[in-house]
Design a protein around this motif. Structure first.
Motif, PDB file in Angstrom:
ATOM      1  N   PHE A 111      -2.143  12.147   1.489  1.00 22.15           N
ATOM      2  CA  PHE A 111      -3.222  13.060   1.850  1.00 22.15           C
ATOM      3  C   PHE A 111      -2.702  14.377   2.436  1.00 22.15           C
ATOM      4  N   LEU A 117      -6.729   6.922  -2.438  1.00 25.72           N
ATOM      5  CA  LEU A 117      -6.657   5.869  -1.418  1.00 25.72           C
ATOM      6  C   LEU A 117      -6.295   4.521  -2.046  1.00 25.72           C
ATOM      7  N   VAL A 130      -2.654   4.409  -2.703  1.00 30.11           N
ATOM      8  CA  VAL A 130      -1.904   4.182  -1.457  1.00 30.11           C
ATOM      9  C   VAL A 130      -1.915   2.694  -1.121  1.00 30.11           C
ATOM     10  N   LYS A 134       0.234   0.639  -3.499  1.00 28.11           N
ATOM     11  CA  LYS A 134       1.671   0.831  -3.295  1.00 28.11           C
ATOM     12  C   LYS A 134       2.148   0.111  -2.026  1.00 28.11           C
ATOM     13  N   VAL A 135       1.317   0.125  -0.998  1.00 27.31           N
ATOM     14  CA  VAL A 135       1.684  -0.556   0.258  1.00 27.31           C
ATOM     15  C   VAL A 135       1.773  -2.066   0.048  1.00 27.31           C
ATOM     16  N   LYS A 163       2.597  -3.633  -2.645  1.00 30.56           N
ATOM     17  CA  LYS A 163       3.672  -4.050  -3.563  1.00 30.56           C
ATOM     18  C   LYS A 163       4.861  -4.640  -2.819  1.00 30.56           C
ATOM     19  N   LYS A 215       5.383   1.619   6.246  1.00 31.01           N
ATOM     20  CA  LYS A 215       5.167   2.026   4.853  1.00 31.01           C
ATOM     21  C   LYS A 215       3.731   2.524   4.653  1.00 31.01           C
TER      22      LYS A 215
END
Lengths: 223, 91
Positions: free
Chosen positions: B88, A214, A217, A220-221, A223, B79
């Motif tokens: 997931f 998580l 994730v 990365k979002v 960035k 995104k």
């Protein structure tokens, strides 16, 4: 009797902290999945979210009631009263954990079917509950059933990983593998003190991997 | 690219086609931009209306579509959605 387990003396109290941590991690993942569902209106994030929230409730209940057990053991009441309360809290803790964990895990299994018939989910869950209600060794059977469901979930993630070859899918696969080994270890928690502690450590690794996924994730979002 | 990603991508393409035209887009433009069959596009548009991503407007000139706030949110957070779904394995 909902089931019992032998806790190593050195692990007493740590189990409560571990369970609270699992509850928080699954809650965070569940809330994030809910956000994704609200944005996308897709079924899979919805089921994933509800499943993790149910699992979170199961750990919260177990953690709180195990804390009450510890409190009762160190309390001022008579030995008989304390013993009664300890049995009550332990039974309630295990029952809440079983009901919510089975409901959550069954929803994850249902999600992997990729079918649009919620009746199937209820059929699975009711069957699982009935097999637990009419069994004397509920704790043992519960971990046996969750292990079987986790084998199925792991196979789903193995196929998913083979298809996509993504490192992050591998992280989730490993998390469920650790969860599976942890639950398989709990099957023997009535026979000796070590499986209970080892099971918690394995679950800790599993939920750490899910949390790590998580975090990756979110990073990365952003960035 | 997996099936769910394709589906999320198609929804993104349709919503983006509507946004690019500043709303009130005709179905022919969506058909051209989304690269779908007419039947598939109708299914997607029906789903998007049902889920509150777009609104339909009927006039003498015909049907047009515009984005709702939910549609804008989908595009802005696309995104986040795809990263979570892919990570997931919610395919």
């Amino acid at each position: 009797m909902a089931g019992y387990y032998i806790i190593p003396p050195w692990f007493f109290g740590y189990d409560v902290m571990f369970e609270l941590l699992f509850a928080v991690v699954t809650l965070v993942v569940g809330i994030y999945a809910l956000r994704v569902y609200r944005l996308s209106q897709q079924e899979q994030p919805k089921f994933f979210s509800i499943a993790f929230l149910l699992i979170s409730i199961s750990y919260f209940a177990k953690s709180v009631l195990n804390f009450l057990v510890i409190k009762e053991l160190n309390g001022p009441a008579s030995v008989l009263l304390r013993l009664n309360n300890v049995t009550l809290f332990n039974t309630l803790g295990m029952l809440f954990h079983i009901v919510f964990f089975i409901s959550g895990l069954a929803l994850l299994v249902y999600m992997t079917f990729k079918i649009k018939s919620i009746k199937v989910y209820f059929l699975i869950t009711i069957t699982l509950f009935l097999s637990l209600i009419f069994n004397e060794q509920r704790g043992y059977v519960f971990y046996l059933l969750t292990s079987v469901m986790l084998i199925y979930i792991c196979s789903f993630y193995i196929i998913n990983y083979i298809k996509n070859k993504q490192h992050r899918t591998l992280l989730v696969l490993l998390a469920f593998v650790f969860l599976l080994i942890g639950h398989a270890t709990y099957i023997f928690a009535e026979t000796g003190p070590l499986p209970y502690a080892i099971g918690h450590f394995l679950e800790f690794v599993a939920y750490s991997l899910i949390l790590l996924n998580l975090i990756l994730v979110v990073r990365k979002v952003r960035k | 690219m997996n099936r769910k990603r394709d589906r999320l991508q198609v929804i993104h393409d349709i919503l983006n086609a509507i946004r690019e035209k500043n709303g009130n887009v005709r179905p022919t433009h969506i058909l051209y931009k989304s690269n779908l069959s007419h039947q598939m596009m109708e299914e997607y548009l029906g789903e998007l209306i049902g889920k509150g991503f777009i609104e339909i407007h009927s006039s003498k000139e015909g049907k047009t579509y515009s984005l709702t706030q939910k549609g804008f949110d989908y595009l802005n957070k696309y995104k986040l959605i795809t990263e979570f779904v892919d990570s997931f394995g919610l395919t």
